[in-house]
Design an enzyme around this catalytic site. Structure first.
Site, mmCIF file in Angstrom:
data_model
loop_
_atom_site.group_PDB
_atom_site.id
_atom_site.type_symbol
_atom_site.label_atom_id
_atom_site.label_comp_id
_atom_site.label_asym_id
_atom_site.label_seq_id
_atom_site.Cartn_x
_atom_site.Cartn_y
_atom_site.Cartn_z
ATOM 1 N N CYS A 40 0.865 -1.243 -0.020
ATOM 2 C CA CYS A 40 0.159 0.011 0.004
ATOM 3 C C CYS A 40 0.872 1.223 -0.065
ATOM 4 C CB CYS A 40 -0.980 0.096 1.342
ATOM 5 S SG CYS A 40 -1.845 -1.401 1.377
ATOM 6 N N ARG A 65 1.508 2.071 -6.067
ATOM 7 C CA ARG A 65 1.762 1.052 -4.972
ATOM 8 C C ARG A 65 0.415 0.181 -4.663
ATOM 9 N NH1 ARG A 65 6.191 1.298 -2.188
ATOM 10 N NH2 ARG A 65 5.262 0.287 -0.435
ATOM 11 N N ASN A 140 0.624 -0.684 6.030
ATOM 12 C CA ASN A 140 1.054 -1.489 4.798
ATOM 13 C C ASN A 140 1.842 -2.927 5.465
ATOM 14 O OD1 ASN A 140 2.176 -2.437 2.574
ATOM 15 N ND2 ASN A 140 3.792 -0.909 2.630
ATOM 16 N N GLU A 527 1.275 -8.004 -19.034
ATOM 17 C CA GLU A 527 0.690 -7.325 -17.722
ATOM 18 C C GLU A 527 0.136 -5.747 -18.346
ATOM 19 O OE1 GLU A 527 5.153 -5.242 -16.826
ATOM 20 O OE2 GLU A 527 3.801 -5.884 -15.229
HETATM 21 O O1 M6R Z 1 11.008 -2.984 -8.010
HETATM 22 P P1 M6R Z 1 11.554 -4.104 -8.452
HETATM 23 O O2 M6R Z 1 12.455 -3.847 -9.682
HETATM 24 O O3 M6R Z 1 12.088 -4.995 -7.500
HETATM 25 O O4 M6R Z 1 10.380 -4.917 -9.018
HETATM 26 C C1 M6R Z 1 10.424 -6.143 -9.693
HETATM 27 C C2 M6R Z 1 9.144 -6.791 -10.218
HETATM 28 O O5 M6R Z 1 8.106 -6.722 -9.468
HETATM 29 C C3 M6R Z 1 8.908 -5.766 -11.603
HETATM 30 O O6 M6R Z 1 10.029 -5.659 -12.393
HETATM 31 C C4 M6R Z 1 7.583 -6.225 -12.286
HETATM 32 O O7 M6R Z 1 7.995 -7.362 -12.977
HETATM 33 C C5 M6R Z 1 7.278 -5.127 -13.234
HETATM 34 N N1 M6R Z 1 5.974 -5.069 -13.006
HETATM 35 C C6 M6R Z 1 7.386 -5.683 -14.573
HETATM 36 O O8 M6R Z 1 7.026 -4.560 -15.440
#
Ligand code: M6R
Length: 651
Positions: A40, A65, A140, A527
């Site tokens: 959150c 978020r 959160n 996505e």
């Molecule tokens: O904040 P982060 O780079 O650790 O996030 C990792 C993944 O959750 C993030 O890259 C996710 O796959 C994206 N939504 C892809 O576009």
């Protein structure tokens, strides 16, 4: 002027009466209907200005978020606490406040929610109230022992309005507060009873001008203003008001008033919070006339890459100043493991090729959520590199902690200052992509690959394994080459996506460093456009996936330059012929002048000539544009795709 001091609050042992982990788990499984709050956005404000608009603006920047519901609470000029919360996106709350504002109160907290279980409803939205609605709490994370606490509170006559774990924390705080009338003491007692991961903020109408907060395995940062102070899940919550910030460590409690910030540990002992300056400005987090944050962030890639390179090339060599003093470490290691999730893990795959080629050290890539659930061979000769845009991804954070416990040295590549993962690592190389707001990662990905290339070149220099400086020389041209792909191919790719708006499935093929780009192209499409997509290593095709090819099946193929390896190039061209023979509609991404692909391609998207390790940063751009254009053609919200949140702060 803000003063930093630390308060000595009475330590209190309230740990009795906990359910065991297995009891809690079995309670939880009987309560599948209960709503567990996870990732959150949180914002808090105390100062002289009306807080409502400050909170809403902060939530707008944190909406990435989570966007299942939003709410705020404000203590008004008469010392009365008002609260409004609405299911749905922030606009629902905004509309409600426009009809009936909460007043000019100058103390407030706000929340935007992403839930894992159960429907997002008004009643389950935050804040949650207690103590005859005089106390407001936002949260959160997941309070893992909430079932046991809920039972305890129910037995003592508490009635709950929602099914959330957060309301349990609020009720507990209300009960503690009633004993002493001291909000900070009560808050400290409560956080010591909570298990799991949480960021918690609270305020009470008896104490206007005071917001208390705590964090355990969930993010919280302090913004320092002049005569006002802020709390936020990240700096985006307050960057429009101040760029001076303090990072709060794990298991710490903070109290803010307009003139004072105090930080203690969970036992009440004062601790010094780490100051840092936020390099983003507020404008960087705004859409600035673009149709979406994603469109803006795709377009910002030349700048993101240029900023990541800036100051790290000296006299024709890559020297990353943040890694000063680590030469011995780089020379001594026998193994590198790169760990990350999602898009960041695909950047990691490109990094594997670069580090192995330039630094000649065995490099593996591990999905963070798999890494710590087996028994990997790591020790003090292993460097574990984590990659995270947010720096808060729980799976990645846990992998870093696990690696450290096992004796490995840790280095993070991160885009967010003050985030938890860099703080838990021995060293950090920041990507300077600026704030990435759209859920689908784009400019952070390009910047992550760039940082990995820099790291590979830095390590290669230190280990004296880098035999050829041409890659260093090429770094400077990379931003312009990305700009040229954007300029030349944007309309072409968008038109292609328009034609394919009814497509039900798209495949992506690549070899060598083109393979991670195939994976990334598929992820982007899934996505934001909700179309089935798969990425494959082109060589794997004949081992199964080729059965998917039927007439008309769209397949993107990332073709490496024949100048780098005639062999790899010819293998990919053969793969194209194989799928074309079975009726696939082939869309090729190839370097300008690659004539060999022309007879077999339905569409060719060109990228400029570049070294082998640089091609991924160029080849991914058309795939980002394609996903974005297809989602737009389907009328979807590209910034806030369904079921997702930007920062996944739960395991
Ligand atoms: O904040 P982060 O780079 O650790 O996030 C990792 C993944 O959750 C993030 O890259 C996710 O796959 C994206 N939504 C892809 O576009």
């Amino acid at each position: 002027m803000c003063r930093f001091s630390a308060v000595q609050a009475a330590a209190s042992d309230t740990s009795g009466g906990h359910a065991t982990a297995s009891e809690v788990r079995s309670d939880d499984s009987q309560n599948l209907a209960l709503i567990l709050e996870t990732m959150c956005g949180i914002v808090g404000y105390v100062g002289p200005r009306p807080s409502q608009d400050i909170l809403i603006a902060g939530l707008a920047r944190l909406e990435y978020r989570g966007y299942d519901s939003a709410g705020i609470a404000v203590i008004d000029g008469n010392g009365d606490l008002g609260m409004r919360k609405k299911a749905g996106k922030l606009s629902m709350l905004r509309d409600s406040l426009a009809d009936a504002p909460l007043g000019d109160g100058t103390t407030g907290i706000g929340h935007t929610r992403w839930a894992t279980h159960g429907g997002p409803t008004d009643v389950n939205a935050h804040p949650h109230l207690a103590d005859d609605d005089k106390l407001a709490v936002i949260h959160n994370g997941i309070i893992e022992n909430f079932s046991a606490l809920r039972e305890e509170l129910l037995a003592s006559g508490v009635e709950f309005r929602s099914e959330t774990d957060t309301e349990v924390a609020a009720a507990l705080l209300g009960r503690e507060y009633a004993k002493s009338g001291n909000l900070q003491d009560a808050f400290q007692n409560v956080v010591n009873r909570l298990e799991g991961a949480f960021t918690l903020l609270a305020m009470h109408e008896d104490h206007p001008g005071l917001v208390v907060g705590a964090r355990r395995n969930s993010p919280l940062v302090i913004g320092l203003g002049e005569g006002e102070n802020f709390l936020g899940s990240d700096v985006a919550a307050f960057v429009e008001h101040t760029r001076k910030a303090l990072a709060i460590g794990q298991d710490q409690i903070v109290s803010i008033t307009p003139s004072e910030v105090t930080v203690t540990d969970f036992s009440g002992s004062p601790v010094e919070a780490e100051p840092f300056d936020v390099s983003w400005d507020a404008a960087a987090a705004e859409k600035g006339g673009w149709s979406s944050f994603m469109a803006k962030e795709v377009a910002e890639q030349p700048q993101a890459v240029a900023n990541t390179i800036l100051g790290r090339v000296h006299d024709g060599q890559v020297v990353i100043p943040e890694l000063d003093g680590l030469d011995e470490l780089f020379i001594g290691i026998n193994r590198v493991i790169i760990t990350a999730c999602g898009t960041a893990s695909y950047a990691a795959l490109v990094g594997k090729y670069a580090i192995e080629q330039w630094a000649r050290v065995a490099t593996d890539v591990e999905l963070a959520h798999e890494f710590r659930y087996r028994d990997p061979v790591i020790g003090d000769d292993t460097l574990v590199i984590s990659i995270s845009q947010s720096g808060e991804t729980m799976d990645t954070l846990m992998a870093v902690k696990y690696a450290r416990e096992r004796g490995a040295r840790t280095l993070s590549i991160c885009n967010t200052q003050g985030a938890t993962i860099p703080r838990e690592s021995d060293a950090v190389v920041y990507t300077h992509a600026g704030p990435e707001v759209a859920v689908a990662s784009t400019k952070a990905f390009s910047a992550q690959i760039t940082a990995l290339l820099l790291l590979g070149l830095h390590m290669g220099r230190v280990r004296q394994t880098l035999t050829d400086d041409s890659a260093v020389a090429e770094l400077a041209d990379l931003p312009d080459k990305i700009a040229s792909v954007l300029e030349k191919e944007n309309d072409h790719v968008a038109q292609l996506a328009g034609w394919m708006a009814d497509t039900r499935s798209v495949l992506f093929l690549g070899r060598h460093v083109g393979y991670p780009i195939a994976l990334e192209g598929a992820l982007k499409l899934k996505e934001i456009s909700y179309i089935h997509a798969e990425g494959f290593a082109a060589g794997e095709l004949k081992h199964g996936p080729i059965a998917l090819i039927e007439p008309g099946q769209p397949v993107f193929v990332i073709v490496p330059s024949p100048r780098h390896s005639a062999l790899i190039h010819s293998k990919v061209v053969s793969n194209i012929q194989e799928i074309r023979a079975r009726g696939a509609r082939v869309i090729v991404i190839a370097e300008e002048g690659d004539a060999a692909v022309l007879p077999f391609a339905d569409e060719v998207i060109h990228i400029p000539l570049a070294g082998p390790m640089f091609e991924p940063v160029l080849a991914v751009v058309p795939l980002q544009i394609f996903a974005m254009a297809l989602a737009t053609a389907k009328g979807l919200d590209v910034d806030q795709p369904r079921n997702l949140a930007k920062s996944v702060t739960v395991e």
